[in-house]
Design a protein around this motif. Structure first.
Motif, mmCIF file in Angstrom:
data_model
loop_
_atom_site.group_PDB
_atom_site.id
_atom_site.type_symbol
_atom_site.label_atom_id
_atom_site.label_comp_id
_atom_site.label_asym_id
_atom_site.label_seq_id
_atom_site.Cartn_x
_atom_site.Cartn_y
_atom_site.Cartn_z
ATOM 1 N N UNK A 54 0.923 -1.311 0.094
ATOM 2 C CA UNK A 54 -0.031 0.039 0.063
ATOM 3 C C UNK A 54 0.864 1.350 -0.127
ATOM 4 N N UNK A 55 1.099 1.929 -1.053
ATOM 5 C CA UNK A 55 1.677 3.090 -1.264
ATOM 6 C C UNK A 55 0.935 4.475 -1.237
ATOM 7 N N UNK A 56 1.285 5.381 -0.380
ATOM 8 C CA UNK A 56 0.608 6.511 -0.242
ATOM 9 C C UNK A 56 1.495 7.712 -0.536
ATOM 10 N N UNK A 57 0.706 8.700 -0.993
ATOM 11 C CA UNK A 57 1.283 10.158 -1.423
ATOM 12 C C UNK A 57 1.096 11.178 -0.492
ATOM 13 N N UNK A 58 2.080 11.951 -0.126
ATOM 14 C CA UNK A 58 2.016 13.197 0.686
ATOM 15 C C UNK A 58 1.953 14.535 -0.268
ATOM 16 N N UNK A 59 1.382 15.354 0.050
ATOM 17 C CA UNK A 59 1.533 16.797 -0.550
ATOM 18 C C UNK A 59 1.369 16.562 -1.930
ATOM 19 N N UNK A 60 0.435 15.981 -2.376
ATOM 20 C CA UNK A 60 0.174 15.537 -3.797
ATOM 21 C C UNK A 60 -0.732 16.790 -4.563
ATOM 22 N N UNK A 61 -1.177 17.199 -3.863
ATOM 23 C CA UNK A 61 -2.127 18.510 -4.384
ATOM 24 C C UNK A 61 -1.376 19.850 -3.737
ATOM 25 N N UNK A 74 8.818 18.127 -5.788
ATOM 26 C CA UNK A 74 9.398 18.242 -7.070
ATOM 27 C C UNK A 74 9.170 16.626 -7.713
ATOM 28 N N UNK A 75 9.302 15.868 -6.805
ATOM 29 C CA UNK A 75 9.024 14.326 -7.001
ATOM 30 C C UNK A 75 8.079 13.667 -6.232
ATOM 31 N N UNK A 76 7.390 12.772 -6.399
ATOM 32 C CA UNK A 76 6.582 12.282 -5.265
ATOM 33 C C UNK A 76 7.075 11.766 -4.063
ATOM 34 N N UNK A 77 6.387 12.148 -3.062
ATOM 35 C CA UNK A 77 6.608 12.111 -1.757
ATOM 36 C C UNK A 77 5.755 10.871 -1.321
ATOM 37 N N UNK A 78 6.299 9.455 -0.948
ATOM 38 C CA UNK A 78 5.446 8.585 -0.795
ATOM 39 C C UNK A 78 5.937 7.627 0.387
ATOM 40 N N UNK A 79 4.979 7.164 1.117
ATOM 41 C CA UNK A 79 5.337 6.369 2.249
ATOM 42 C C UNK A 79 4.417 5.069 1.984
ATOM 43 N N UNK A 80 4.745 4.077 2.969
ATOM 44 C CA UNK A 80 4.218 2.708 2.810
ATOM 45 C C UNK A 80 3.312 2.620 3.979
ATOM 46 N N UNK A 81 2.225 1.970 3.831
ATOM 47 C CA UNK A 81 1.231 1.753 4.922
ATOM 48 C C UNK A 81 1.008 0.320 4.859
ATOM 49 N N UNK A 147 7.339 15.661 5.654
ATOM 50 C CA UNK A 147 7.424 15.081 4.278
ATOM 51 C C UNK A 147 7.598 13.568 4.266
ATOM 52 N N UNK A 148 7.696 13.001 5.508
ATOM 53 C CA UNK A 148 7.845 11.459 5.680
ATOM 54 C C UNK A 148 7.304 11.009 6.804
ATOM 55 N N UNK A 149 5.934 10.972 6.831
ATOM 56 C CA UNK A 149 5.139 10.677 8.191
ATOM 57 C C UNK A 149 5.781 9.161 8.830
ATOM 58 N N UNK A 150 5.757 9.334 10.023
ATOM 59 C CA UNK A 150 6.265 8.042 10.681
ATOM 60 C C UNK A 150 5.261 7.032 10.914
ATOM 61 N N UNK A 151 5.456 6.003 11.476
ATOM 62 C CA UNK A 151 4.278 4.966 11.397
ATOM 63 C C UNK A 151 3.007 5.390 12.130
ATOM 64 N N UNK A 152 3.286 5.883 13.384
ATOM 65 C CA UNK A 152 2.175 6.296 14.020
ATOM 66 C C UNK A 152 1.107 7.394 13.710
ATOM 67 N N UNK A 153 1.746 8.123 12.599
ATOM 68 C CA UNK A 153 0.679 9.155 12.146
ATOM 69 C C UNK A 153 -0.309 8.204 10.910
ATOM 70 N N UNK A 154 0.397 7.285 10.442
ATOM 71 C CA UNK A 154 -0.417 6.973 9.172
ATOM 72 C C UNK A 154 -0.674 5.296 9.061
ATOM 73 N N UNK A 223 -3.266 11.088 -2.617
ATOM 74 C CA UNK A 223 -3.317 12.352 -1.719
ATOM 75 C C UNK A 223 -4.522 12.932 -1.777
ATOM 76 N N UNK A 224 -4.518 14.146 -1.070
ATOM 77 C CA UNK A 224 -5.861 15.027 -0.738
ATOM 78 C C UNK A 224 -5.673 16.207 -1.053
ATOM 79 N N UNK A 225 -6.724 16.947 -1.610
ATOM 80 C CA UNK A 225 -6.762 18.365 -1.690
ATOM 81 C C UNK A 225 -6.855 19.040 -0.181
ATOM 82 N N UNK A 226 -6.919 20.391 -0.506
ATOM 83 C CA UNK A 226 -6.876 21.168 0.906
ATOM 84 C C UNK A 226 -8.301 21.034 1.448
ATOM 85 N N UNK A 227 -8.599 21.330 2.865
ATOM 86 C CA UNK A 227 -9.903 21.532 3.528
ATOM 87 C C UNK A 227 -9.854 20.619 4.526
ATOM 88 N N UNK A 228 -8.639 19.901 5.049
ATOM 89 C CA UNK A 228 -8.924 18.968 6.240
ATOM 90 C C UNK A 228 -9.126 19.655 7.464
#
Length: 257
Positions: A54-61, A74-81, A147-154, A223-228
């Motif tokens: 499970x790959x997830x994107x940060x800051x993709x909007x 400037x390039x995808x900021x990804x983390x694994x879930x 930029x790189x959320x740790x495990x407890x965040x996500x 990723x998600x748009x603004x409005x959280x």
């Protein structure tokens, strides 16, 4: 076609949506129809014979990056879930006690349909089995690096609702032009469009497959748009994507759970 995976009558079933009901595909019940509220909804993903990536994107909007006071990447900021974080439609997500900043994130989720290695962008969508809705909760009290959320965040159990449907890729004419919307207790709090992604779906498949093999059933959360906004126990969150579905989820407190 809208596909689902549900628990009903003591068994797990694959199902499809037909005339506002679920039609079961299990051989013993094939063709039987049940109402949406008669079942327990599971993530609409077929089992795979290995660990699911499970790959997830940060800051993709860009607007979400601005909302969090960061420049667009400037390039995808990804983390694994972890797959254990996935739950289904109408399920409960546990909010840890003593946190202040738990945010929903409405995201288009891409389900890979066949082995993808060194895929070119022009061919990337042919590797997609379908699309679903994900709510990628973030508990930002635990952030060490935005930029790189740790495990407890996500990666907390119950913190990635997904579903209710897996919509066949062939039924989504343009995944890069879908409206997204989130409501909290019936109030619209987030609106956006997949056209505003910094890195679109074909780009992400090309990028990830350039250095790793994507397997059938793997997920990319885009990723998600603004409005959280902050979610509290008792809140009912509905994350909806045009043509894909509306995913309902309720927050419960850790002490109550």
């Amino acid at each position: 076609m809208k596909r689902a995976r549900v628990a009903w009558a003591g068994a797990v079933h694959d199902a499809i949506e037909v005339d506002g009901q679920l039609e079961l595909l299990t051989p013993a019940f094939k063709g039987r129809r049940v109402a949406f509220d008669e079942v327990v909804w599971l993530p609409p993903l077929a089992p795979v014979p290995r660990a699911r990536t499970v790959l997830a994107l940060g800051l993709n909007y860009a607007d979400h990056a601005k909302e969090l006071a960061f420049k667009a990447p400037e390039e995808p900021l990804a983390f694994v879930k972890g797959e254990a974080s996935l739950i289904g439609h109408r399920a409960f997500t546990v909010r840890p006690d003593n946190v202040q900043f738990m945010h929903y994130e409405c995201e288009l989720a891409v389900v890979i349909g066949r082995v993808a290695k060194r895929v070119k962008k022009a061919d990337a969508l042919s590797y997609v089995a379908g699309y679903t809705v994900a709510n990628d909760y973030a508990i930002r009290d635990y952030l060490e690096n935005w930029y790189r959320p740790n495990l407890k965040v996500k990666n907390r159990d119950t913190c990635t609702p997904i579903g209710p449907w897996l919509v066949d890729a062939a039924d989504v004419a343009d995944p890069m032009n879908l409206a997204l919307k989130t409501t909290v207790n019936g109030k619209v709090t987030q609106q956006g469009s997949t056209k505003d992604m910094i890195f679109d779906v074909p780009t992400l498949i090309e990028y990830f497959s350039s250095f790793m093999t994507l397997m059938p059933g793997d997920l990319i959360l885009t990723g998600t748009p603004d409005g959280v906004v902050v979610c509290q126990p008792g809140d009912v969150i509905v994350t909806e994507i045009e043509g894909i579905g509306a995913l309902t989820n309720t927050i419960t407190s850790e002490s109550h759970a």
